[in-house]
Design a protein around this motif. Sequence first.
Motif: not given
Length: 218
Positions: A183-188
């Motif tokens: 999961l790309p955390i920064a995109e959430v």
Amino acid sequence: MVTTISNPVEQQVPAETKVVLRSVSWQTYKALMADVGDDRAWRIAYNEGVLEIRMPLQEHEVPKRLIECFVTSIADELEIEIMSLGSLMLEREDLTRAIEPDSCFYIQNELLVRSKNIQLPNDPPPDLAIESDYTSSSLNKFIIYAALGVPELWRYRHQNLTVYQLIEGQYGEVDRSLAFPFLPIAEVPSFIEQSRTIGQRTAVRLFRQRIREILGNS
């Protein structure tokens, strides 16, 4: 990369959003909870005699609800079982600590607690807890979660999502989720912000599409 933290800096909360009671025994805390029952809007955190009662705000609830949808969307795309338990009361009398997370999930340990009436410490704690901090707690919730053994925390604050893992009894900030390492955390946070203009369900559908792209590429 892991950045170890012990005492996150907390800011003061507007007085109208919370009540803090001190020198509250475990017996008094339990009696209070029994008297008010489950039909209440406010949530609690209890740490060795200090009881915080807070009323969630809309600004607090919206990100939390969306993150819940994102987690369930990931589970659906992975075709795995998870157990979503919302603000499940997590408490340990032997530790004199208790907390109601904004939301929590059993993911890795879902099968161990499926259809059970969960009781700590006989059952494992949730694999993931979520805190949406529009305003800050007067208590260091990291200490409570660490004592209860919750392995992963997601904290949404100031349009940022930060992931913490329990490492040798303390939470360390990490750059990927233990439950969902892809999961790309920064995109959430961008999906949460988009929901303000395009709507929540559209934002969730866009998030699901993004997860499909990531899983397809991997």
